[in-house]
Design a protein around this motif. Structure first.
Motif, PDB file in Angstrom:
ATOM      1  N   TYR A  12       4.474 -19.629 -14.978  1.00  0.00           N
ATOM      2  CA  TYR A  12       3.535 -20.561 -14.374  1.00  0.00           C
ATOM      3  C   TYR A  12       4.290 -21.413 -13.363  1.00  0.00           C
ATOM      4  CZ  TYR A  12      -0.025 -19.867 -18.056  1.00  0.00           C
ATOM      5  OH  TYR A  12      -0.976 -19.349 -18.910  1.00  0.00           O
ATOM      6  N   ARG A  13       3.534 -22.097 -12.525  1.00  0.00           N
ATOM      7  CA  ARG A  13       4.132 -23.094 -11.644  1.00  0.00           C
ATOM      8  C   ARG A  13       3.192 -24.272 -11.492  1.00  0.00           C
ATOM      9  NH1 ARG A  13       3.996 -19.923  -5.781  1.00  0.00           N
ATOM     10  NH2 ARG A  13       1.728 -20.025  -5.447  1.00  0.00           N
ATOM     11  N   GLN A  14       3.799 -25.412 -11.191  1.00  0.00           N
ATOM     12  CA  GLN A  14       3.016 -26.630 -10.959  1.00  0.00           C
ATOM     13  C   GLN A  14       3.609 -27.389  -9.795  1.00  0.00           C
ATOM     14  OE1 GLN A  14       2.495 -29.198 -14.385  1.00  0.00           O
ATOM     15  NE2 GLN A  14       0.621 -30.039 -13.499  1.00  0.00           N
ATOM     16  N   ALA A  15       2.814 -27.523  -8.756  1.00  0.00           N
ATOM     17  CA  ALA A  15       3.208 -28.291  -7.580  1.00  0.00           C
ATOM     18  C   ALA A  15       2.748 -29.734  -7.753  1.00  0.00           C
ATOM     19  CB  ALA A  15       2.597 -27.673  -6.335  1.00  0.00           C
ATOM     20  N   PRO A  16       3.395 -30.669  -7.059  1.00  0.00           N
ATOM     21  CA  PRO A  16       2.996 -32.081  -7.179  1.00  0.00           C
ATOM     22  C   PRO A  16       1.519 -32.290  -6.886  1.00  0.00           C
ATOM     23  CG  PRO A  16       5.059 -31.888  -5.988  1.00  0.00           C
ATOM     24  CD  PRO A  16       4.535 -30.491  -6.166  1.00  0.00           C
ATOM     25  N   GLY A  17       0.832 -32.969  -7.793  1.00  0.00           N
ATOM     26  CA  GLY A  17      -0.569 -33.267  -7.597  1.00  0.00           C
ATOM     27  C   GLY A  17      -1.519 -32.124  -7.847  1.00  0.00           C
ATOM     28  N   LYS A  18      -0.993 -31.000  -8.324  1.00  0.00           N
ATOM     29  CA  LYS A  18      -1.835 -29.827  -8.567  1.00  0.00           C
ATOM     30  C   LYS A  18      -1.764 -29.412 -10.030  1.00  0.00           C
ATOM     31  CE  LYS A  18      -1.666 -27.883  -3.910  1.00  0.00           C
ATOM     32  NZ  LYS A  18      -1.454 -26.649  -3.115  1.00  0.00           N
ATOM     33  N   GLU A  19      -2.751 -28.624 -10.436  1.00  0.00           N
ATOM     34  CA  GLU A  19      -2.760 -28.108 -11.796  1.00  0.00           C
ATOM     35  C   GLU A  19      -1.746 -26.966 -11.944  1.00  0.00           C
ATOM     36  OE1 GLU A  19      -7.444 -29.036 -12.957  1.00  0.00           O
ATOM     37  OE2 GLU A  19      -6.671 -26.987 -12.976  1.00  0.00           O
ATOM     38  N   ARG A  20      -1.315 -26.786 -13.176  1.00  0.00           N
ATOM     39  CA  ARG A  20      -0.414 -25.674 -13.461  1.00  0.00           C
ATOM     40  C   ARG A  20      -1.191 -24.366 -13.281  1.00  0.00           C
ATOM     41  NH1 ARG A  20       3.547 -26.232 -18.564  1.00  0.00           N
ATOM     42  NH2 ARG A  20       3.850 -28.186 -17.419  1.00  0.00           N
ATOM     43  N   GLU A  21      -0.572 -23.397 -12.600  1.00  0.00           N
ATOM     44  CA  GLU A  21      -1.240 -22.129 -12.360  1.00  0.00           C
ATOM     45  C   GLU A  21      -0.378 -20.959 -12.839  1.00  0.00           C
ATOM     46  OE1 GLU A  21      -1.768 -20.733  -8.353  1.00  0.00           O
ATOM     47  OE2 GLU A  21       0.107 -21.654  -7.642  1.00  0.00           O
ATOM     48  N   LEU A  22      -1.070 -19.925 -13.310  1.00  0.00           N
ATOM     49  CA  LEU A  22      -0.396 -18.712 -13.746  1.00  0.00           C
ATOM     50  C   LEU A  22       0.048 -17.915 -12.522  1.00  0.00           C
ATOM     51  CD1 LEU A  22       0.420 -16.732 -16.012  1.00  0.00           C
ATOM     52  CD2 LEU A  22      -1.884 -15.772 -15.858  1.00  0.00           C
ATOM     53  N   VAL A  23       1.319 -17.551 -12.489  1.00  0.00           N
ATOM     54  CA  VAL A  23       1.884 -16.822 -11.366  1.00  0.00           C
ATOM     55  C   VAL A  23       2.015 -15.332 -11.681  1.00  0.00           C
ATOM     56  CG1 VAL A  23       3.942 -16.559  -9.931  1.00  0.00           C
ATOM     57  CG2 VAL A  23       3.125 -18.843 -10.532  1.00  0.00           C
ATOM     58  N   ALA A  24       2.557 -15.033 -12.864  1.00  0.00           N
ATOM     59  CA  ALA A  24       2.826 -13.627 -13.202  1.00  0.00           C
ATOM     60  C   ALA A  24       2.836 -13.465 -14.706  1.00  0.00           C
ATOM     61  CB  ALA A  24       4.159 -13.181 -12.613  1.00  0.00           C
ATOM     62  N   HIS A  25       2.501 -12.267 -15.137  1.00  0.00           N
ATOM     63  CA  HIS A  25       2.410 -11.948 -16.558  1.00  0.00           C
ATOM     64  C   HIS A  25       2.938 -10.535 -16.783  1.00  0.00           C
ATOM     65  CE1 HIS A  25      -0.352 -10.568 -20.059  1.00  0.00           C
ATOM     66  NE2 HIS A  25       0.703 -11.175 -20.569  1.00  0.00           N
ATOM     67  N   ILE A  26       3.717 -10.379 -17.853  1.00  0.00           N
ATOM     68  CA  ILE A  26       4.162  -9.055 -18.264  1.00  0.00           C
ATOM     69  C   ILE A  26       3.787  -8.876 -19.727  1.00  0.00           C
ATOM     70  CG2 ILE A  26       6.520  -9.859 -18.802  1.00  0.00           C
ATOM     71  CD1 ILE A  26       7.487  -7.063 -17.827  1.00  0.00           C
ATOM     72  N   THR A  27       3.161  -7.750 -20.047  1.00  0.00           N
ATOM     73  CA  THR A  27       2.706  -7.525 -21.413  1.00  0.00           C
ATOM     74  C   THR A  27       3.860  -7.073 -22.298  1.00  0.00           C
ATOM     75  OG1 THR A  27       2.146  -5.204 -20.986  1.00  0.00           O
ATOM     76  CG2 THR A  27       0.432  -6.845 -20.562  1.00  0.00           C
TER      77      THR A  27
END
Length: 111
Positions: free
Chosen positions: A36-51
């Motif tokens: 995941y990543r979180q930029a200043p002032g933004k919500e945490r977002e999913l970037v990549a997933h590996i099963t």
């Protein structure tokens, strides 16, 4: 049981970084792993997933074709290879599985 990220830093636009997420107390091959990543002032977002098991991957549209998630079972580590970095990729990047989070590593893309 913990996750420890490393590899962040300052890079110029167009550059590359590889983030690492070292796991202890469990096997990364047994669980789906996420960045995941979180930029200043933004919500945490999913970037990549590996099963788990087969290691199928999926990515946020914003990073598709530029980022690659992978797993080294022998090292019990998950990676995020980031190429063609853009200023909008600047964020704190976190490794995650289930309810477990790492401490995060800062990535700054700037000239």
């Amino acid at each position: 049981v913990q996750l420890v990220e490393s590899g962040g830093g300052l890079v110029q636009p167009g550059g590359s970084l590889r983030l690492s997420c070292a796991a202890s107390g469990f096997s990364v091959s047994s669980y789906g792993m996420r960045w995941y990543r979180q930029a200043p002032g933004k919500e945490r977002e999913l970037v990549a997933h590996i099963t788990s098991g087969g290691g199928f991957t999926n990515y946020a549209d914003s990073v598709k074709g530029r980022f690659t998630i992978s797993r080294d079972n022998a090292k019990n580590t998950v990676y995020l290879q980031m190429n063609s970095l853009k200023p909008e990729d600047t964020a704190v990047y976190y490794c995650n599985t289930r309810q477990l989070w790492g401490q995060g590593t800062q990535v700054t893309v700037s000239s």
